[in-house]
Design a protein around this motif. Structure first.
Motif, mmCIF file in Angstrom:
data_model
loop_
_atom_site.group_PDB
_atom_site.id
_atom_site.type_symbol
_atom_site.label_atom_id
_atom_site.label_comp_id
_atom_site.label_asym_id
_atom_site.label_seq_id
_atom_site.Cartn_x
_atom_site.Cartn_y
_atom_site.Cartn_z
ATOM 1 N N ARG A 476 0.821 -1.204 0.000
ATOM 2 C CA ARG A 476 0.000 0.000 0.000
ATOM 3 C C ARG A 476 0.867 1.270 0.000
ATOM 4 O O ARG A 476 0.412 2.342 -0.322
ATOM 5 C CB ARG A 476 -0.919 -0.043 1.234
ATOM 6 C CG ARG A 476 -1.547 1.248 1.701
ATOM 7 C CD ARG A 476 -2.552 1.759 0.702
ATOM 8 N NE ARG A 476 -3.056 3.069 1.047
ATOM 9 C CZ ARG A 476 -2.392 4.205 0.879
ATOM 10 N NH1 ARG A 476 -1.176 4.172 0.388
ATOM 11 N NH2 ARG A 476 -2.922 5.360 1.182
ATOM 12 N N SER A 478 4.674 3.524 -0.638
ATOM 13 C CA SER A 478 5.798 3.662 -1.578
ATOM 14 C C SER A 478 7.050 3.048 -0.968
ATOM 15 O O SER A 478 7.103 2.799 0.244
ATOM 16 C CB SER A 478 6.038 5.134 -1.914
ATOM 17 O OG SER A 478 6.878 5.730 -0.955
ATOM 18 N N GLY A 480 9.997 4.140 -0.195
ATOM 19 C CA GLY A 480 10.620 4.885 0.888
ATOM 20 C C GLY A 480 9.747 4.877 2.135
ATOM 21 O O GLY A 480 10.249 4.853 3.263
ATOM 22 N N GLU A 481 8.438 4.892 1.921
ATOM 23 C CA GLU A 481 7.527 4.866 3.078
ATOM 24 C C GLU A 481 7.636 3.534 3.818
ATOM 25 O O GLU A 481 7.632 3.476 5.040
ATOM 26 C CB GLU A 481 6.085 5.120 2.620
ATOM 27 C CG GLU A 481 5.840 6.574 2.220
ATOM 28 C CD GLU A 481 4.624 6.774 1.320
ATOM 29 O OE1 GLU A 481 4.352 7.922 0.950
ATOM 30 O OE2 GLU A 481 3.946 5.779 0.974
ATOM 31 N N SER B 370 10.396 11.142 -0.970
ATOM 32 C CA SER B 370 9.788 9.820 -0.852
ATOM 33 C C SER B 370 8.263 9.968 -0.740
ATOM 34 O O SER B 370 7.774 10.805 0.007
ATOM 35 C CB SER B 370 10.343 9.149 0.398
ATOM 36 O OG SER B 370 9.487 8.163 0.844
ATOM 37 N N GLY B 371 7.565 9.194 -1.532
ATOM 38 C CA GLY B 371 6.103 9.253 -1.504
ATOM 39 C C GLY B 371 5.527 10.343 -2.380
ATOM 40 O O GLY B 371 4.328 10.598 -2.365
ATOM 41 N N GLY B 373 5.350 10.375 -5.616
ATOM 42 C CA GLY B 373 4.612 9.864 -6.764
ATOM 43 C C GLY B 373 5.466 9.436 -7.943
ATOM 44 O O GLY B 373 4.959 9.253 -9.044
ATOM 45 N N LYS B 374 6.763 9.265 -7.716
ATOM 46 C CA LYS B 374 7.648 8.878 -8.824
ATOM 47 C C LYS B 374 7.284 7.495 -9.358
ATOM 48 O O LYS B 374 7.121 7.295 -10.568
ATOM 49 C CB LYS B 374 9.108 8.872 -8.351
ATOM 50 C CG LYS B 374 9.587 10.215 -7.843
ATOM 51 C CD LYS B 374 11.015 10.172 -7.372
ATOM 52 C CE LYS B 374 11.221 9.271 -6.166
ATOM 53 N NZ LYS B 374 10.520 9.686 -4.948
ATOM 54 N N SER B 375 7.148 6.551 -8.454
ATOM 55 C CA SER B 375 6.839 5.195 -8.903
ATOM 56 C C SER B 375 5.470 5.153 -9.558
ATOM 57 O O SER B 375 5.260 4.428 -10.532
ATOM 58 C CB SER B 375 6.866 4.218 -7.732
ATOM 59 O OG SER B 375 8.132 4.231 -7.140
ATOM 60 N N THR B 376 4.563 5.926 -9.032
ATOM 61 C CA THR B 376 3.224 5.950 -9.616
ATOM 62 C C THR B 376 3.293 6.462 -11.054
ATOM 63 O O THR B 376 2.643 5.922 -11.953
ATOM 64 C CB THR B 376 2.310 6.847 -8.757
ATOM 65 O OG1 THR B 376 2.452 6.463 -7.394
ATOM 66 C CG2 THR B 376 0.865 6.696 -9.169
ATOM 67 N N GLN B 416 11.083 -0.826 -8.707
ATOM 68 C CA GLN B 416 11.828 -0.455 -7.510
ATOM 69 C C GLN B 416 12.264 -1.698 -6.729
ATOM 70 O O GLN B 416 13.340 -1.735 -6.166
ATOM 71 C CB GLN B 416 10.923 0.425 -6.635
ATOM 72 C CG GLN B 416 11.674 1.186 -5.588
ATOM 73 C CD GLN B 416 10.838 2.330 -5.017
ATOM 74 O OE1 GLN B 416 9.675 2.508 -5.375
ATOM 75 N NE2 GLN B 416 11.435 3.109 -4.149
ATOM 76 N N HIS B 529 16.988 9.046 -6.379
ATOM 77 C CA HIS B 529 17.331 9.980 -5.305
ATOM 78 C C HIS B 529 18.783 10.383 -5.382
ATOM 79 O O HIS B 529 19.225 11.233 -4.633
ATOM 80 C CB HIS B 529 17.075 9.332 -3.947
ATOM 81 C CG HIS B 529 15.645 9.076 -3.681
ATOM 82 N ND1 HIS B 529 14.696 10.058 -3.727
ATOM 83 C CD2 HIS B 529 14.981 7.932 -3.374
ATOM 84 C CE1 HIS B 529 13.519 9.541 -3.452
ATOM 85 N NE2 HIS B 529 13.658 8.245 -3.242
HETATM 86 N N1 LIG Z 1 -1.114 0.566 -3.856
HETATM 87 C C1 LIG Z 1 -1.317 1.792 -3.366
HETATM 88 N N2 LIG Z 1 -2.539 2.147 -2.940
HETATM 89 C C2 LIG Z 1 -2.763 3.368 -2.447
HETATM 90 N N3 LIG Z 1 -1.838 4.319 -2.338
HETATM 91 C C3 LIG Z 1 -0.596 4.030 -2.736
HETATM 92 C C4 LIG Z 1 -0.274 2.763 -3.272
HETATM 93 N N4 LIG Z 1 1.033 2.744 -3.593
HETATM 94 C C5 LIG Z 1 1.503 3.959 -3.262
HETATM 95 N N5 LIG Z 1 0.535 4.750 -2.744
HETATM 96 C C6 LIG Z 1 0.673 6.120 -2.272
HETATM 97 O O1 LIG Z 1 0.892 6.953 -3.358
HETATM 98 C C7 LIG Z 1 1.866 7.946 -3.052
HETATM 99 C C8 LIG Z 1 2.954 7.941 -4.106
HETATM 100 O O2 LIG Z 1 3.651 6.715 -4.051
HETATM 101 P P1 LIG Z 1 4.870 6.368 -4.993
HETATM 102 O O3 LIG Z 1 5.180 4.946 -4.772
HETATM 103 O O4 LIG Z 1 4.568 6.823 -6.357
HETATM 104 O O5 LIG Z 1 6.006 7.285 -4.355
HETATM 105 P P2 LIG Z 1 7.496 7.431 -4.774
HETATM 106 O O6 LIG Z 1 7.683 8.825 -5.217
HETATM 107 O O7 LIG Z 1 7.900 6.383 -5.708
HETATM 108 O O8 LIG Z 1 8.196 7.248 -3.387
HETATM 109 P P3 LIG Z 1 9.539 6.482 -2.989
HETATM 110 O O9 LIG Z 1 10.647 7.362 -3.309
HETATM 111 O O10 LIG Z 1 9.370 6.328 -1.518
HETATM 112 O O11 LIG Z 1 9.534 5.197 -3.714
HETATM 113 C C9 LIG Z 1 2.390 7.617 -1.654
HETATM 114 O O12 LIG Z 1 1.851 8.532 -0.729
HETATM 115 C C10 LIG Z 1 1.873 6.249 -1.360
HETATM 116 O O13 LIG Z 1 1.518 6.111 -0.023
#
Ligand SMILES: Nc1ncnc2c1ncn2[C@@H]1O[C@H](COP(=O)(O)OP(=O)(O)OP(=O)(O)O)[C@@H](O)[C@H]1O
Ligand SMILES: Nc1ncnc2c1ncn2[C@@H]1O[C@H](COP(=O)(O)OP(=O)(O)OP(=O)(O)O)[C@@H](O)[C@H]1O
Ligand SMILES: [Mg+2]
Ligand SMILES: [Mg+2]
Lengths: 578, 577
Positions: A476, A478, A480-481, B370-371, B373-376, B416, B529
């Motif tokens: 759920r 990311s 880093g989280e 972190s968080g 939205g990069k992975s999204t 990732q 990062h």
């Molecule tokens: N499967 C999911 N369902 C709901 N929310 C999610 C899900 N995956 C990620 N999120 C939320 O979406 C937001 C963006 O997440 P994402 O994984 O894109 O971050 P990120 O930039 O890649 O971070 P990191 O550097 O930590 O990997 C975060 O706040 C995360 O909690």
């Protein structure tokens, strides 16, 4: 037969329960026997009843006893059956529940090496299949078999009482059903059922691997290969099952044929035996009808027995699980930490050629902070495993206050707090996950830890807040989280030595910096061993050590190194993005 | 009583029709069998010579054989349908799993998905095999027997008829209760397998937290919970069977007593009485069989519901909008996002208002906290997430999402947290292009800096890695994933999600030397990062809280003195401090 006894010789999953619950088992068998006895007796009695009634007795009292008996058997049969099923299922399910815990405990003993020794799917198949099989071993094989034999003996003796030659004939005829057919089944079909299970088990392992890596499969776009991989076992299972079913149909038919012959013989015999006067002739119908209710328990026996090879395999598998338990070293305890010492440690992984750690020595005192650096694959994580006692040095020693670490395993949770390179988040709430760091922590302490890793704002913004389910492996959140939630656990731990393997991986530099500040201030009084990949926050430690080729090749305080060591300086610059 | 969904499977209706006819014949056999056995017994009762029973017993034997041969015939007819259906279901399930991807696994749990595809479909097979035959038996056999009994003696027939609705009524009441319990039981089962897989995967972590032993109680609780739920269902199922058994057995006893009185009063002869008595158990047999397996039926039904729930999910349509072309991506192509919103569920948006414009073989860096939205974003670019609103334009074609067949063939994506399969090192390296030869694999491994390590492995590329095999270090795992990307040079788009997170700086710098030349003729999206990569990028997207807060070339961003500059200076500060 030899296989049968060999299976149980060293068994400690099935037999102990049979022994321990002897009385209960006897009860189950008795109830089961009574069920079919009442069923047969009902038809026997009814046959007699109407035959007797057809002779127009002058008084109803003449048939009073059979009338009462008819009701008694009529009520007895379902009641016994109900009691039998309830008792046996209740008992078996209880045992199985116990098994699941034992399965976990058996696997748990190998916790550290689990990723190398077991595939998740394999253990899952033990849970979903083998344990189920042991359940069925009782319900489908042991109970029906014994009950069937009891019934068989009863029928044969009952008839033998009137005429022993005919009793002998029945002994043979019904013996075909209750002894020969089961043996034949296991001989012919057992192999196939076993094979089908093997394939299914393989399928479990493979499918779990595929599902765990589903993301990568999807990315690869190899839809066709993915499906082809699953198709093979699907087709194989289907064709094995088909053959299995065909066999079962014909076998059941053969059982019915023998049974039909038994009925005809019985009627014939009754015709010869009981036709001297009317009073005797009244028994013909009784015998003619009584056999029918026994066909059900008799025919169940063969199927149960033909599943034996499957059960045997399951029994062997679960037994094998706790047989190769790691040898346990006698444990002691130490008081307050004085010194952590690695003395000329050498280490090579079992089955590998390369010596990962080559003559490495290190001493740490309470409160000291050490940063470990080194190229990927050089043995940093391995060194941590050695310190924790998860792996044993090939030579040299790892000691705490002079005690070898292997002798302190019972105490390790009090001695070490560990964040490993692949921390895992369990499929439960955020709150529960972080609390795993210290089960005694209050809600407020858990919240404080989450705040320390700077996730409080995010968590507060979620509809379910701290009760948000993190999903399996934390999906759920990311990357880093997830890392930060795992780190929050460590902040709750109350152990003198804290081991951190890349605690800030997947974090942006700003968050990383904040977190390192927090970690080192929250854990300021602890001994910290910190594996890191770059130099952010390096000023927090007293000494930096580089591992390369299995030993330390650069060491000193960060300042010294920066001043004196060109390589360190160049790394430093690289890290700053120059 | 019968699940309507069963009739939706192709091929069920003709099979059922023929089976119905066979069931009718079978019922006639049952009647014949009872009739002639009784005739034989009555002859004996009348103390007639033994020779008189030869003929009736012969008819009995034929009817008896016929009856059981028909059982085989019915199974023979039904089985191909059942086999085909379960096989198809299983294959469809696997295909759906692939199409839906990890999101459905995240939702349902690994253990659950796996057991659903294996045990679950087995249960469906048992269910299908059982339900059709049993329901036909139930709806044909008793009535034929009843008609026959009525022809002999209407009073007994009336009694048997009268008791039937009562039995059905009981069945329904208890069935409903059992269904509710069985639903709970199924949920308990799903929870059990999920919990177990989850625990197994996290076992090393449990050990590190010192909880590995305490956790056994946890496993026990979940297991006990399942046991109680199972027992609750079983108790109801057994109670209903008991009630049924009780009524039917007692009915037989009552019929016997009735007949006894009738015989005494001479209102009936022995032969018809005996026939009725012999037929009575067969009259009740179908409903009794049905009740006996009721529990298995419930399990099958629940499994069917669970599987159909997955099968009936939507997968993105419009997957062919982007015209196929070889190569899919060229130096003069453009990709444009226009006010795109993306979310993991319908009611929240993780990415808001994403707009950017990239073309040709640009190198696009994605940075942010972190968080953020990069992975999204990378997932959206890969087509694994579909935008809620907004427009995407690829090579001049408007598409609702990037799950386009042509597009999917054009990129390599390093997630990732890549997964290492339980397979040889070679198969793992060549996962994206399994046809690659050993030279190509070795070359890719060299680019990822794995050559020295592979040389130390006794079995080299044939070493088995992944779960249940040789361990590899964190950085090695990541480099294996990277090598996958280097292997397939025909794909001109690279989606990298923190590919170097687990690498130390020195290794990373070495790798950078081999990676940069590869980037030259690729469109690269690079989330990281490690800011030193930004120097090599042509264009940078800076993300914060799901939005792109800044974008531009590194030089532009440097001048703008915004989020990008803040990040960089913070980073330098971090290291200097
Ligand atoms: N499967 C999911 N369902 C709901 N929310 C999610 C899900 N995956 C990620 N999120 C939320 O979406 C937001 C963006 O997440 P994402 O994984 O894109 O971050 P990120 O930039 O890649 O971070 P990191 O550097 O930590 O990997 C975060 O706040 C995360 O909690
Ligand atoms: N279980 C194992 N069996 C055999 N070899 C192993 C095992 N685990 C690790 N290795 C090997 O031992 C070496 C050291 O691994 P280790 O995990 O300690 O590296 P590391 O320094 O932590 O690297 P990284 O920074 O990439 O995490 C590697 O070459 C790795 O392949
Ligand atoms: Mg490591
Ligand atoms: Mg990410």
């Amino acid at each position: 037969m030899k296989g049968f006894f060999a299976t149980f010789k060293h068994d400690h999953w099935v037999m102990p329960y049979l022994r321990r619950y002897r009385k209960l088992l006897a009860l189950v068998l008795f109830l089961g026997f009574m069920t079919y006895f009442c069923g047969a007796a009902l038809m026997f009695n009814s046959g007699y009843l109407i035959s007797r009634a057809a002779t127009h007795p002058y008084n109803i009292l003449m048939i009073y006893v059979p009338i009462v008996l008819a009701r008694a058997f009529g009520i007895g049969r379902p009641a016994f059956r109900y009691a039998e099923r309830l008792t046996s299922h209740n008992w078996v399910l209880r045992i199985v529940s116990d098994f699941r815990k034992r399965l976990y405990q058996a696997v748990e003993k190998q916790a550290v090496a689990i990723r190398q020794t077991h595939q998740t799917g394999d253990v899952l198949s033990i849970l979903a299949e083998d344990i189920d099989h042991i359940e069925n071993l009782y319900l489908r094989t042991v109970f029906p078999l014994v009950i069937g034999w009891l019934l068989y003996l009863f029928v044969v003796i009952g008839i033998g009482y009137f005429s022993w030659p005919f009793g002998l004939l029945m002994l043979l005829l019904l013996g075909v059903i209750v002894i020969l057919m089961p043996l034949l089944s296991v001989a012919i079909n057992g192999r196939r059922e076993f094979q089908a299970r093997q394939v299914q088990r393989q399928f479990y392992t493979q499918l779990t691997d595929a599902v765990l890596g589903l993301g990568d499969w999807l990315i690869s776009g190899r839809r066709h290969d993915f499906l082809a991989q699953q198709d093979a076992p699907i087709d194989e299972i289907a064709s094995l099952r088909r053959a299995d079913h065909h066999f079962q149909w014909w076998r059941n038919f053969a059982i019915q044929v023998v049974f039909g012959a038994a009925v005809i013989f019985l009627v014939w015999w009754a015709g010869v035996m009981f036709t001297h006067n009317q009073a005797e002739a009244n028994w013909v119908a009784a015998f003619g009808l009584a056999l029918f209710p026994t066909v059900e328990p008799f025919s169940e026996m063969s199927q149960g027995v033909s599943e034996w090879p499957v059960y045997r395999n399951s029994i062997q598998r679960v037994n094998a699980l706790d047989e190769n338990e790691p040898v346990k070293v006698a444990q002691t305890e130490i008081g307050a930490l004085e010194e952590l010492k690695l003395d000329h440690v050498h280490f090579t992984y079992a089955g590998a050629q390369r010596q990962v750690i080559d003559d490495l020595s290190l001493t740490l005192h309470p409160g000291e902070k050490l940063a470990l650096l080194g190229p990927s694959g050089t043995g940093k994580s391995t060194l941590l495993k050695l310190m924790l006692g998860d792996e044993r040095p090939s030579s040299g020693s790892v000691t705490l206050n002079g005690e070898p670490i292997a002798r302190l395993q019972d105490q390790r949770a009090q001695l070490f707090g560990v964040l490993d390179q692949q921390p895992y988040l369990f499929n439960t709430t955020v709150m529960n996950n972080v609390r795993l760091g210290n089960l005694k922590a209050t809600d407020d302490e858990v919240r404080a830890a989450i705040k320390a890793v700077e996730l409080d704002d995010l968590i507060a913004s979620l509809p379910e807040g701290y009760n948000t389910e993190v999903q399996e492996a934390g999906s759920r959140f990311s990357g880093g989280e997830r890392q930060r939630l795992s780190l929050a656990r460590i902040l709750l731990q109350d152990a003198p030595i804290i081991i951190l393997d890349e605690p800030t991986v997947s974090l942006d530099p700003i968050t990383e910096q904040h977190l390192l500040d927090t970690v080192f201030s929250v854990l300021h009084d602890k001994t910290i061993i910190w594996v890191t990949h770059h130099l952010a926050g390096i000023n927090h430690v007293d000494q930096v050590r580089f591992i390369e080729g299995g030993h330390f090749d650069m060491q000193g305080t960060p300042d010294e190194l920066y001043r004196d060591n060109a390589r360190f300086r160049s790394l430093y610059d690289l890290d700053r993005g120059r | 009583m019968i699940d309507q969904r069963v009739f939706k499977f192709p091929g069920v209706k003709p099979a059922a029709a023929i089976m119905a006819v066979l069931t009718v014949i079978q019922a006639i056999m049952i009647i014949l069998q009872a009739q002639y056995l009784s005739v034989a017994i009555v002859h004996l009762w009348k103390q007639q010579p033994i020779g008189t029973i030869v003929a009736p017993l012969a008819v009995f034997a034929v009817a008896f054989l016929g009856r059981h041969l028909l059982t085989i015939l019915k199974d023979w007819l039904l089985y191909p349908f059942v086999e085909k259906t379960t096989k198809t279901l299983r294959k469809q399930f696997m295909a759906k799993l692939f199409d839906l991807g990890p999101s459905v696994v995240a939702e349902k749990g690994t253990g659950n998905v796996v057991t659903m595809g294996l045990e679950g479909i087995d249960k469906i097979q048992t269910y299908l095999m059982m339900i059709i035959g049993k329901v036909l038996d139930l709806s044909i056999t008793p009535w034929l027997i009843l008609i026959y009994i009525a022809m002999i003696q209407w009073k007994e027939a009336l009694f048997l008829l009268a008791i039937y609705p009562l039995i059905i009524f009981f069945m329904i009441i208890l069935g409903l209760a059992a269904q509710a319990k069985a639903d709970k039981q199924y949920a308990g089962y799903q929870r059990l397998s999920n919990h177990f897989v989850d625990t197994l995967r996290g076992l090393p972590t449990l050990k590190q937290l010192g909880l590995n032993e305490t956790y056994a109680d946890n496993v026990y609780h979940v297991s006990e919970d399942y046991r109680k739920k199972t027992m609750a269902t079983l108790t109801i199922a057994m109670t209903s069977t008991f009630a049924l058994d009780f009524f039917t057995t007692l009915s037989i006893a009552i019929i016997a007593v009735f007949l006894g009185f009738g015989l005494m009063n001479s209102t009936i002869q022995l032969l018809p009485a005996l026939v009725i008595l012999t037929l009575a158990p067969d009259y009740f047999a179908p409903i009794r069989n049905f009740a006996n397996d009721y529990h298995a039926t419930l399990n099958g039904k629940n499994a069917l519901t669970a599987v159909l729930d997955v099968l009936q999910r939507d997968t993105p349509s419009d997957r062919e909008l982007l015209p196929d072309r070889d190569p899919v991506w060229q130096a003069d192509d453009a990709l444009k996002f226009d006010h795109v919103n993306v979310g993991y569920s319908a009611d929240d948006t993780t990415l808001q208002d994403i707009s950017f414009d990239v073309h040709g073989f640009q190198k696009v860096g994605i940075i942010g906290a972190s968080g953020s939205g990069k992975s999204t974003l990378i997932n959206t670019l890969g087509g694994f997430l579909s935008p809620q609103t907004g427009e995407i334009n690829v090579r001049g074609t408007q598409v609702p999402h990037l799950d386009q067949k042509a597009w999917q063939r054009s990129f390599v994506y390093i997630p990732q947290a890549p997964y290492l399969f339980h397979a040889s090192l070679r198969d793992n390296l060549a996962f994206y292009s399994p046809d690659a030869d050993d030279d190509a694999v070795n070359a890719a491994a060299a680019k990822a800096g794995l050559t020295d390590w592979i040389a130390t492995l006794p079995d080299g590329l044939n070493t088995s890695i992944g779960e249940g095999a040789r361990g590899v270090s964190g950085g090695q795992a990541q480099r294996i994933a990277l090598a996958r990307a280097f292997l397939d040079d025909s794909r001109r788009i690279l989606l990298f999600d923190e590919p170097t997170a687990h690498l130390d700086i020195e290794t990373e710098v070495e790798l950078k030397q081999t990676m940069l030349p590869v980037f030259d003729h690729h469109l690269v999206f690079f989330a990281t990062h490690r800011l030193h990569w930004m120097n090599e990028m042509d264009y940078i997207l800076v993300m914060d809280h799901g939005k792109i807060v800044e974008q531009g070339t590194p030089a532009e961003l440097q001048q703008r003195d915004g989020a990008y500059v803040r990040l960089r200076s913070e980073m330098e500060g971090a290291t200097v401090k």
